[in-house]
Design an enzyme around this catalytic site. Structure first.
Site, mmCIF file in Angstrom:
data_model
loop_
_atom_site.group_PDB
_atom_site.id
_atom_site.type_symbol
_atom_site.label_atom_id
_atom_site.label_comp_id
_atom_site.label_asym_id
_atom_site.label_seq_id
_atom_site.Cartn_x
_atom_site.Cartn_y
_atom_site.Cartn_z
ATOM 1 N N GLY A 52 -25.335 -16.719 -31.755
ATOM 2 C CA GLY A 52 -26.345 -16.732 -32.815
ATOM 3 C C GLY A 52 -27.697 -17.069 -32.224
ATOM 4 C CB CYS A 79 -22.983 -18.043 -27.033
ATOM 5 S SG CYS A 79 -24.617 -18.470 -26.446
ATOM 6 C CE1 TYR A 80 -26.209 -21.811 -34.029
ATOM 7 C CE2 TYR A 80 -24.234 -20.924 -35.069
ATOM 8 C CZ TYR A 80 -25.400 -21.670 -35.147
ATOM 9 O OH TYR A 80 -25.742 -22.279 -36.326
ATOM 10 C CG HIS A 166 -22.586 -13.458 -24.858
ATOM 11 N ND1 HIS A 166 -22.478 -13.384 -26.228
ATOM 12 C CD2 HIS A 166 -23.605 -14.310 -24.614
ATOM 13 C CE1 HIS A 166 -23.397 -14.137 -26.792
ATOM 14 N NE2 HIS A 166 -24.106 -14.710 -25.827
ATOM 15 C CD GLU A 168 -19.779 -11.026 -26.664
ATOM 16 O OE1 GLU A 168 -18.960 -11.741 -26.081
ATOM 17 O OE2 GLU A 168 -20.796 -11.472 -27.237
ATOM 18 C CG ASP A 224 -20.649 8.750 -41.652
ATOM 19 O OD1 ASP A 224 -20.028 9.081 -40.629
ATOM 20 O OD2 ASP A 224 -21.690 8.072 -41.637
ATOM 21 C CB SER A 225 -20.222 12.369 -47.190
ATOM 22 O OG SER A 225 -20.835 13.540 -46.735
ATOM 23 C CB SER A 226 -17.533 15.946 -43.849
ATOM 24 O OG SER A 226 -18.792 16.496 -44.119
ATOM 25 C CE LYS A 365 -21.722 9.229 -37.395
ATOM 26 N NZ LYS A 365 -22.342 9.220 -38.719
#
Ligand code: XMP
Length: 509
Positions: A52, A79-80, A166, A168, A224-226, A365
């Site tokens: 954070g 971290c935070y 971190h 990640e 996305d909508s498809s 995505k």
């Protein structure tokens, strides 16, 4: 399931990605969410407290619900997140004299599982101002650096762990191993989450939720909508009605493309609404970007409302909201001002008595694209670049006029054609044109011109949260520029946008 509590780190989504790549499902919640919101998950195996931007000793620091410490579920603080653990359990956190940003040499000590398979010295990524100056009771130091004698802690009885670095980020060479150790060896998670299993589960849920009712889908023709529509088609077939709003602000040939692809899939359940006039008249004279977005959002809602009234038993509205939309909306990092109001996020007005179905809400995505492929959608659809809901209205700076729109459509289609010809279309996140609200002086033949400026914006990104401008070969840019100026009447200048996100955004409005 692993739950990540987000305290505003720019890397929170990366943690989520790393975990999903291990086929373990995870979700991100705002750091101070009440535990009732997530203890309902029967299969909750572990919690990760993210990094954070704040300091835990400040008054306005964000804290998790204090009941999380007694859940008996393993916790990893990053971290935070680690500093929260230290402070809560009676340790001390102070501003460090030596801030550490970048790769650090970390001495790894013996730990119970968290550092299994790591070397005694590891390169890990640090980014902190604060440090733990007094270790909380019951905790043991399991890593250190020259600047941070306490770079990781553990309390195996409570199954609580903290790391100052971190794991990640990809600069942390064996960081992934640490996350794997946490989720598999400490939390005992199973590798049972895949996109295929997600489809099966979601379809069951949707069928149960929808019953014999009908669903209206806001189909834009984008990925996305498809994908969302294809999924609902599989789940409820004829109970799905798709509405495509032709607002006139789409890419060249878009409506024809949508008709060609989706008429086959949805037959008469595909409804095309020609709304060009209303969009144009409501946008007349509007210059402010947020105003444009709000107006467009509200016209969409009006149109869907009308369609819902015409059709029968529509109790649900399907939207292709994806995870990065949702996360970005909750954590514009503590600020109260939204950066942009994405018109498809944030729910529906209360007066609309309809429920939202958002089956992609928890997917990134690339996961949506995999799902689209599993559902049998063609590469042409699933590999399309993202296109914003408000369309060209937010790429025409200043007032939306027919002249500017026509210029922009042509410029956009030249950029797309050239980027495809150069085989870059699928290698970049987005490539598009913007038209500026100013004119510049040029010279054509022997005459002075005073015409519009087109901006080319081409960016690369993992998830639209951050983006870098693409160093496209000059020949391709040159071809785009000369075609735009030669082929489009009213343009005498083309510029290339060389800004990254942050501090810029991908779209200009
Ligand atoms: P920004 O401009 O915020 O864009 O960096 C991030 C990504 O989101 C897309 N975008 C939108 N998509 N409705 C959408 O469906 C919107 O209102 C909207 N605004 C921006 C943008 O194209 C980029 O991919």
């Amino acid at each position: 399931m692993i739950l990540i509590l987000d305290f505003g780190s720019q890397y929170t989504q990366l943690i989520a990605r790393c975990i999903r790549e291990e086929n373990v499902y995870c979700e991100v919640y705002l750091g101070n969410k009440h535990i009732e919101c997530f203890t309902k998950f029967e299969n909750l195996k572990g919690l990760i407290l993210s990094g954070g931007y704040n300091s835990v000793y400040l008054k306005n620091a964000m804290w998790p619900d204090s009941r999380i410490w007694n859940l008996g579920i393993p916790i990893l603080g990053v971290c935070y997140g680690m500093q929260l653990i230290a402070k809560y359990f009676g340790g001390k956190v102070d501003l460090s004299k030596c801030r550490e940003f970048g790769v650090a040499n970390v001495n790894i000590k013996n730990s119970n599982y968290l550092f299994d398979g790591l070397h005694s010295n590891e390169i890990l990524w640090m980014s902190h101002n604060d440090k733990i100056s007094e270790i909380p009771k019951g905790f043991k130091v399991i890593a250190s650096t020259n600047n941070s004698p306490c770079a990781a802690i553990e309390n195996t009885m409570k199954k609580i762990y903290g790391v100052q670095f971190h794991p990640e980020v990809k600069h942390s060479i064996n960081g992934k191993k640490i996350l794997q150790n946490f989720i598999f060896k400490i939390c005992n998670s199973n590798r049972d989450w895949t996109v295929k299993s997600y489809i099966i589960d979601e379809i069951k849920k949707i069928r149960k939720q929808v019953g014999k009712n009908n669903v209206l889908c806001a189909l834009s023709g984008g990925v996305d909508s498809s994908v969302a529509a294809a999924m609902l088609n599989k789940a409820i077939g004829k109970h799905l009605f798709c509405v495509y709003v032709d607002h006139g602000l789409q890419r060249l040939g878009e409506t024809e493309r949508v008709l060609k692809i989706f008429r086959r899939m949805f037959g008469r359940n595909l409804i095309i609404v020609n709304a060009k006039k209303i969009f144009f008249s409501k946008l007349r004279g509007i210059v402010d970007p947020e105003c444009k977005r709000k107006i467009i959002g509200s016209i969409f809602i009006e149109i869907f409302n009308k369609e819902i009234k015409k059709l029968k038993k529509i109790n649900f509205l399907l939207q292709g909201t994806i995870y990065s939309d949702v996360i970005e909306s909750i954590c514009i990092k503590g600020s109260k001002v939204p950066i942009k109001s994405h018109h498809n996020v944030g729910g529906l007005p209360k007066r609309m008595r309809i429920k939202l179905i958002e089956p992609l809400k928890f997917l990134f995505k690339d996961e949506v694209r995999i799902l689209g492929k599993e559902l049998g959608l063609s590469a042409e659809i699933i590999n399309r670049q993202p296109f914003p809901g408000p369309g060209f209205a937010i790429r025409i700076l200043g007032e939306v006029t027919k002249i500017k729109l026509n210029i922009l459509k042509k410029a956009d289609s030249i950029i797309t054609e050239e980027i495809r010809n150069a085989d870059f279309y699928e290698k970049v996140w987005q490539s598009f044109a913007i038209i500026l609200p100013i004119k510049t002086v040029g010279v054509m033949g022997d005459a002075r011109t005073y015409e519009h400026v087109i901006v080319i914006r081409i960016v690369n990104s993992e998830d639209a949260m951050t983006a870098n401008w693409v160093k496209l070969p000059y020949e391709i840019l040159n071809k785009m520029s000369s075609r735009i100026i030669n082929e489009i009447k009213g343009v005498n200048r083309v510029v290339y946008d060389i800004s990254n996100k942050p501090p810029s955004t991908i779209e200009w409005e």
